[in-house]
Structures are given as C-alpha cells and as structure tokens.
Write a protein that holds these residues in place. Sequence first.
Motif, mmCIF file in Angstrom:
data_model
loop_
_atom_site.group_PDB
_atom_site.id
_atom_site.type_symbol
_atom_site.label_atom_id
_atom_site.label_comp_id
_atom_site.label_asym_id
_atom_site.label_seq_id
_atom_site.Cartn_x
_atom_site.Cartn_y
_atom_site.Cartn_z
ATOM 1 N N THR A 131 0.839 -1.191 0.000
ATOM 2 C CA THR A 131 0.000 0.000 0.000
ATOM 3 C C THR A 131 0.874 1.241 0.000
ATOM 4 N N THR A 132 0.245 2.387 -0.233
ATOM 5 C CA THR A 132 0.968 3.661 -0.257
ATOM 6 C C THR A 132 0.399 4.572 0.815
ATOM 7 N N VAL A 133 1.284 5.268 1.529
ATOM 8 C CA VAL A 133 0.865 6.167 2.599
ATOM 9 C C VAL A 133 1.538 7.518 2.420
ATOM 10 N N LYS A 134 0.825 8.582 2.749
ATOM 11 C CA LYS A 134 1.324 9.943 2.571
ATOM 12 C C LYS A 134 2.489 10.232 3.523
ATOM 13 N N GLU A 135 3.495 10.911 3.024
ATOM 14 C CA GLU A 135 4.631 11.330 3.846
ATOM 15 C C GLU A 135 4.355 12.700 4.439
#
Length: 280
Positions: A131-135
């Motif tokens: 998955t992708t998560v905001k930095e």
Amino acid sequence: MKKILIALAIILAPFATEAQIKTPQASPKAYIKQTVGLTDVEVTYSRPGARGRAVFGNLVPFGKLWRTGANENTIINFSDDVVIDGKTLKKGKYAIYTIPKIESWEVIFYLSTDNWGLPENWSDAYVALRTTVKENALPTPVESFTIGINGLDPNFAYLEMAWENSHVALKFEVPTAKTATASIDKVLAGPSSNDYFAAAQYLFQSNGNIETAKTYVDKSLDMSAEKPYYILRLKSLIQAKQGDKKGAVETAKASLAAAETANNQDYVKMNKDSIAEWSR
C-alpha cells in the motif's frame, strides 16, 4: 613442558570465555508490544541513527526498496487478521519493507522474515500486502529511526515510522467488534461439549466429585453428534471408578469402535486392556 602448557590452557580457558568484549550496537534493537482493541501487535526492529548524515535521498535513496531499519528484518506480528487500505492482511508475522519517496512511502508486508536486510532474491509471490501512505514533513528532526503504534482506538491504530524529517502513519483496522461479539455469543450460549469434557476430566483426575464428573461427561456426549472416542473413554473410566464395571465395559466397547474408525492405536490398546480387566 607439554603438560605445563596443557594445564595452563585448562586454567585460562574460563577467563578467555569471560573476557569477551561487549560494545554497544550501532543500530540498537527495539521491541514494541501493543494491544489494539483485542488484537496484539508486536514489532521488532533495529534503530539506525542519522549521526550527521543526510538520510532520505542519500543514505536511503528515494524510490529504492529499503529494509526499513537496519540489520535483521523489521518484523511485525498481528494476532488477528487486520484491514489496511480496504485489503485484508492475514494474522501472522511479516517483514516490513518500504520504498520512501518525497511525498509518499510504499509499505510492503513480506512473508519471508529471515533475511538480513533485503532478500537476496525478491519474489512478488511473498508480498502479502502493498500500500501507499502519505509522507509528512517533521518540524524537528528525529535522530534515530523510530517505529510506534499510536492513535489508538478500539477498532484501529496507526503504524508510524519516523526518521530525520520524514514521518508516515499507516492506519490498520482490527476486528474488535467481531471478536467481542463472538466472545459474548459463546459465553451467553453456555458451556460447550469441550467445556463439559474438560470439567469432567479435571474432576476425575483430581479425585473430585465423581458423580458430578459423570454428569458432566454425559452432557459432553449429549452435545457431541459423533461421540468421540476420547470422551467415551473418560466416561468408561468414571463408570469403573463408580463401581459400575458392566457399564464401563459397554462404554469402553463404544470407545474402542470409535478409536478403530479413527485409527488411534493408543486408544484401541487402552480400551482393550480395560475391557479385559473389567470383564474379569
């Protein structure tokens, strides 16, 4: 001279063992255990320090697979299935790998957990979830790589990772309502066949009330459609202890037949021996 050297070696050997040098690790190991709702979450990882170095974009290149820590795999273990970004991650143990980018991180849960750093041969077949998560940029730098489980709620929490000026928080949902409801339903439904069996077994083995043990084992059998050989075996032992040898033999015969069907030779032998003893 040879004997003297051997004697000295024997005398000095314990001192050599005790004199091993101990130094602190450059990336100390850390351990987290957190209960979220009714789910236990454990994380084991190593904590590298920045030590004046530029981290992201340099020590940890952008867009490249990162071990997410140092040394051995960073490992997370969930005691229940969890949901991340709408996808189910089965309970169990995973290595965490990441791909840091300027505005986001990819987070990968990997099934193989015995690697030192990155796997020698990466396999997408081992990717359990990606998955992708905001930095998020941090106003104050974090010197040592840090993982935490924060934002606790009975139904979710955040797996947080921070180092230098970068921070990400990955939300994961836990099945608290489902687990709690199942527990409530089980308790309110009353004792199960296994509960009655365990109670009867305890009373029999501890020389407790044998009449109560007989009541419990009968209730266990009444609730069991297949009449398991081990429950029948316990009933026969209880009957024999009560002095009902005839009833014990009949029950042992039923246990013997069930054990033969299940191909459990230990119970087959025990029942045959008991039948022979009680039939005298």
